[in-house]
Design a protein around this motif. Structure first.
Motif, PDB file in Angstrom:
ATOM      1  N   LEU A 107      56.451 -30.539  18.498  1.00 47.07           N
ATOM      2  CA  LEU A 107      55.728 -31.137  17.367  1.00 47.07           C
ATOM      3  C   LEU A 107      54.674 -30.259  16.706  1.00 47.07           C
ATOM      4  O   LEU A 107      54.154 -30.633  15.647  1.00 47.07           O
ATOM      5  N   LEU A 108      54.323 -29.130  17.290  1.00 47.35           N
ATOM      6  CA  LEU A 108      53.176 -28.378  16.794  1.00 47.35           C
ATOM      7  C   LEU A 108      53.331 -27.956  15.339  1.00 47.35           C
ATOM      8  O   LEU A 108      52.417 -28.131  14.525  1.00 47.35           O
ATOM      9  N   GLU A 109      54.467 -27.406  14.976  1.00 46.64           N
ATOM     10  CA  GLU A 109      54.651 -26.944  13.601  1.00 46.64           C
ATOM     11  C   GLU A 109      54.621 -28.104  12.615  1.00 46.64           C
ATOM     12  O   GLU A 109      54.027 -28.000  11.532  1.00 46.64           O
ATOM     13  N   GLU A 110      55.273 -29.212  12.964  1.00 46.85           N
ATOM     14  CA  GLU A 110      55.295 -30.368  12.068  1.00 46.85           C
ATOM     15  C   GLU A 110      53.901 -30.956  11.884  1.00 46.85           C
ATOM     16  O   GLU A 110      53.501 -31.310  10.764  1.00 46.85           O
ATOM     17  N   LEU A 111      53.140 -31.062  12.966  1.00 44.72           N
ATOM     18  CA  LEU A 111      51.795 -31.624  12.860  1.00 44.72           C
ATOM     19  C   LEU A 111      50.858 -30.677  12.109  1.00 44.72           C
ATOM     20  O   LEU A 111      49.978 -31.125  11.358  1.00 44.72           O
ATOM     21  N   THR A 112      51.045 -29.378  12.287  1.00 48.48           N
ATOM     22  CA  THR A 112      50.234 -28.417  11.538  1.00 48.48           C
ATOM     23  C   THR A 112      50.508 -28.536  10.045  1.00 48.48           C
ATOM     24  O   THR A 112      49.572 -28.565   9.224  1.00 48.48           O
ATOM     25  N   ALA A 113      51.774 -28.617   9.679  1.00 51.28           N
ATOM     26  CA  ALA A 113      52.135 -28.760   8.266  1.00 51.28           C
ATOM     27  C   ALA A 113      51.600 -30.067   7.694  1.00 51.28           C
ATOM     28  O   ALA A 113      51.120 -30.119   6.545  1.00 51.28           O
ATOM     29  N   PHE A 114      51.645 -31.145   8.488  1.00 54.06           N
ATOM     30  CA  PHE A 114      51.137 -32.437   8.033  1.00 54.06           C
ATOM     31  C   PHE A 114      49.634 -32.360   7.776  1.00 54.06           C
ATOM     32  O   PHE A 114      49.143 -32.864   6.761  1.00 54.06           O
ATOM     33  N   ALA A 115      48.897 -31.729   8.705  1.00 55.32           N
ATOM     34  CA  ALA A 115      47.451 -31.625   8.543  1.00 55.32           C
ATOM     35  C   ALA A 115      47.095 -30.814   7.294  1.00 55.32           C
ATOM     36  O   ALA A 115      46.152 -31.147   6.572  1.00 55.32           O
ATOM     37  N   GLN A 116      47.853 -29.775   7.019  1.00 58.36           N
ATOM     38  CA  GLN A 116      47.595 -28.959   5.835  1.00 58.36           C
ATOM     39  C   GLN A 116      47.909 -29.713   4.546  1.00 58.36           C
ATOM     40  O   GLN A 116      47.214 -29.551   3.538  1.00 58.36           O
ATOM     41  N   ALA A 117      48.936 -30.549   4.593  1.00 56.44           N
ATOM     42  CA  ALA A 117      49.340 -31.292   3.399  1.00 56.44           C
ATOM     43  C   ALA A 117      48.485 -32.534   3.165  1.00 56.44           C
ATOM     44  O   ALA A 117      48.502 -33.099   2.068  1.00 56.44           O
ATOM     45  N   ASN A 118      47.744 -32.969   4.188  1.00 52.12           N
ATOM     46  CA  ASN A 118      46.935 -34.189   4.080  1.00 52.12           C
ATOM     47  C   ASN A 118      45.507 -33.899   4.545  1.00 52.12           C
ATOM     48  O   ASN A 118      45.070 -34.367   5.603  1.00 52.12           O
ATOM     49  N   PRO A 119      44.741 -33.147   3.769  1.00 51.50           N
ATOM     50  CA  PRO A 119      43.393 -32.742   4.200  1.00 51.50           C
ATOM     51  C   PRO A 119      42.420 -33.904   4.342  1.00 51.50           C
ATOM     52  O   PRO A 119      41.382 -33.752   5.003  1.00 51.50           O
ATOM     53  N   ASP A 120      42.719 -35.048   3.756  1.00 49.52           N
ATOM     54  CA  ASP A 120      41.823 -36.198   3.884  1.00 49.52           C
ATOM     55  C   ASP A 120      42.021 -36.953   5.194  1.00 49.52           C
ATOM     56  O   ASP A 120      41.249 -37.872   5.507  1.00 49.52           O
TER      57      ASP A 120
END
Length: 292
Positions: A107-120
């Motif tokens: 999950l690390l890559e997916e969660l990293t991408a999610f955090a970058q796409a949703n900064p709020d």
């Protein structure tokens, strides 16, 4: 009694059974706990706790106070959960409790991408194999292998993760049969009798899952490990004759109070889809890499 601190004191002492531990839970020193307990005893007109076999246990006088404190705490926790769930948009905190290996391998890559796409969204990962209590807001979402999670939680059961037997690539060539050893998380380990090397004894116990796999990868012994961890490590091979065994089901769960929060639904959907894409690896240990 009108002071919430009194109820917190009773809760902490009932749960820990010791003055010092109760103080640590409350963030005060043991002298403060003793002083508050003495004051509470005076106001209640009788002992709220008594020491039995070195442990503080609630008395008949203190039992109603403890019951009320438990109800008050539950109401406060429910209120906090409902407040966290009211945000109508993709903003706010989300804490995910999950095993370290699931985060690292899947999950690390997916969660990293999610955090970058949703900064709020303030995303926090609690990587641990310990159970996170959603009722107490230890986390908002849990990803766990479990046979029967708490029935009131909501989410999705995915599929079982698999176990098999592994060792370092050159272990069999370099270690003679009489010298081979199993590394285990706990003893007794009855599964050794059904393993490809039932005659091998236990070398030693490693209670941490990731360290267990690391020790095997360094050639220190053989293990029964999670396929999704071992198959992702080029240093390990599946022991000849080992059969893949389904183990506990993987669950993605949240508390009912949080189920409709957009940010919670988004993260649950993300991790569920990512886990489903890795189903062959997690459930059957299937990868494209060649085994030596």
């Amino acid at each position: 009694m009108t002071n919430w601190d009194d109820f917190r004191l009773v809760l902490a002492l009932a749960r820990t059974g010791a003055i010092r531990q109760a103080g640590a839970a409350l963030g005060v020193n043991h002298a403060t706990v003793s002083r508050r307990l003495a004051d509470l005893t005076r106001r209640m007109g009788g002992a709220v706790f008594e020491r039995i076999s070195g442990r503080y246990q609630v008395t008949a006088v203190g039992a109603p106070v403890l019951e009320a404190a438990i109800r008050m705490e539950a109401a406060c926790l429910e209120g906090e959960r409902r407040l966290r769930a009211v945000s109508p948009d993709m903003a706010g905190p989300v804490t995910v409790s999950l095993p370290d290996a699931i985060a690292r391998v899947v999950l690390l890559e997916e969660l990293t991408a999610f955090a970058q796409a949703n900064p709020d969204i303030s995303l926090t990962l609690k990587c641990s194999y310990a159970y996170a209590d959603l009722d107490r807001s230890d986390a908002d979402i849990v990803i766990r292998g479990a046979s029967a999670p708490d029935e009131h939680l909501v989410g999705r059961r995915l599929f079982p993760y698999a176990l098999a037997h592994y060792c370092a690539r050159d272990y069999f060539d370099q270690v003679a049969l009489p010298d081979r050893r199993w590394l285990v998380r706990r003893t007794p380990a009855q599964w050794i009798e059904r393993s490809p090397c039932p005659e091998a004894p236990v070398g030693y116990v490693i209670d941490d899952i990731d360290m267990l796999h690391e020790a095997a990868a360094r050639g220190q012994g053989m293990i029964r490990g999670a396929c999704y961890i071992a198959e992702s490590d080029e240093r390990l091979i599946r022991i000849p004759g080992s059969k893949v065994e389904p183990w506990e089901d993987l669950w993605v769960l949240t508390h009912p109070d949080l189920r409709d929060a957009p940010r919670i639904k988004a993260v649950m959907g993300l991790v569920t889809e990512a886990l489903m894409r890795s189903r062959a690896l997690i459930e059957r240990g299937e990868t494209d890499r060649c085994r030596g």
